[in-house]
Design an enzyme around this catalytic site. Structure first.
Site, mmCIF file in Angstrom:
data_model
loop_
_atom_site.group_PDB
_atom_site.id
_atom_site.type_symbol
_atom_site.label_atom_id
_atom_site.label_comp_id
_atom_site.label_asym_id
_atom_site.label_seq_id
_atom_site.Cartn_x
_atom_site.Cartn_y
_atom_site.Cartn_z
ATOM 1 N N PRO A 16 0.826 -1.215 0.000
ATOM 2 C CG PRO A 16 0.124 -0.916 2.205
ATOM 3 C CD PRO A 16 0.912 -1.834 1.331
ATOM 4 C CB CYS A 101 3.309 5.068 8.035
ATOM 5 S SG CYS A 101 3.745 6.614 7.202
ATOM 6 N N GLY A 202 10.150 -5.966 1.912
ATOM 7 C CA GLY A 202 11.433 -5.272 2.060
ATOM 8 C C GLY A 202 12.526 -5.884 1.211
#
Length: 337
Positions: A16, A101, A202
């Site tokens: 996202p 985030c 990642g």
């Protein structure tokens, strides 16, 4: 892979990404075979207060499904209210809570990665959301706040105890932001600690990386973010590689330009020409990355203001590239005679 009662056709997930994962790009990702697409995060308070821009971001095209809609917030009451709105008034399939985030304005209101410091609060907030909605609830998290505060195992267990249906783990700390290397060993630790699906995230820059992540961590799925920017073929190639062991070729310049123009037209439908063309500048640069002499037209891309101007620029660039390629191939052919 299954998340709650939602069956995915494969285990490749589009991350996202803020400012990127709107319906225009998500639909392309879905058409390139992605098992699950995630919408960019939206503010719980924006939903609760009916902010127009926020509410527009909740739109889901049926062709994108299954889709995960991500919310963020640091206050349990407004997070629950926002989740209930997503549950009852959108056709998203999964509600995801952002706990990864790293940007200061999100962290400063106790949301995003700030929650990683308190497993008890994670359990309380996820539990409250799970109890108040019927859709599966998932969490996207980082491994920890910094090297001294890596609570990924405790946090993963907290999500599972609270009734979360899956977690996505980004192998960096909050302090790392998007720098340095993702440490996949913590993804493995999270996977070993819980029974719900764990999606690794990642440093997946190639289909081979995706396979290696699954082999090294045992994770159930792979989430791809920055590697898909201007390159939905990365998603398609990863799906093919993981499901069939085949590695399709990289896209041709023509394929890249054609999808860039499709992306532009879909953005225009979502946001109108003016905003869409401004947003498309960064996407066009991503689509052109790695193509011959693309650096030379990047400055021209960044001054386009109309669909016609952007399309004309990309198509004239393509013509030049294809003409040069044909010339080179003719020379190669002649040298063989």
């Amino acid at each position: 892979m299954k998340i709650g009662n939602i069956e995915l056709k494969n285990n490749v997930v589009l991350a996202p990404m803020a400012g990127v994962c709107n319906p225009a790009f998500r639909l392309i990702a879905k058409e390139f075979g992605t098992g699950l697409v995630c919408a960019e995060m939206v503010s719980d308070k924006g939903i609760v207060h009916g902010n127009k821009k926020t509410m527009d971001m909740l739109y889901v095209d049926d062709r994108e499904k299954p889709l995960s809609l991500q919310i963020f917030g640091g206050d349990k009451e407004t997070l629950v209210q926002a989740a209930q709105h997503v549950d009852q008034h959108t056709n998203a399939d999964i509600i995801d809570i952002n706990m990864g985030c790293p940007v200061p304005k999100i962290v400063s209101c106790d949301a995003g990665a700030r929650l990683l410091l308190d497993p008890n609060k994670i359990e309380e907030m996820v539990g409250a959301v799970v109890e108040s909605v019927s859709k599966p609830v998932t969490v996207k998290m980082r491994i920890g706040w910094d090297d001294d505060h890596i609570y990924v195992v405790e946090n993963a267990k907290a999500v599972e105890r609270a009734g979360g249906a899956a977690i996505a783990v980004h192998g960096r700390t909050r302090v790392q932001m998007y720098q340095g290397k993702a440490d996949w060993s913590y993804i493995r630790q999270a996977k070993e600690a819980v029974n719900i699906p764990v999606i690794g995230n990642g440093d997946v820059a190639s289909p081979e990386d995706a396979k290696r992540m699954i082999e090294e961590t045992g994770c159930d799925g792979v989430m791809i973010g920055r590697a898909a920017l201007g390159n939905p073929w990365m998603l398609y190639r990863t799906v093919e590689y993981l499901t069939k062991g085949e590695l399709p070729p990289d896209p041709t310049p023509r394929e890249k330009v054609e999808i860039a123009l499709l992306h532009l037209d879909r953005l225009i439908k979502v946001k109108g020409e003016k905003v869409a063309v401004l947003e498309m500048r960064k996407h066009a640069a991503w689509y052109l990355k790695g193509l011959p002499a693309s650096a030379q037209i990047r400055d021209e891309v960044n001054v386009q203001e109309t669909r016609e101007g952007m399309a004309k620029l990309l198509l004239s660039y393509l013509e030049r590239v294809e003409a040069k390629t044909a010339e080179w191939e003719a020379r190669q052919q002649a040298s063989l005679v």
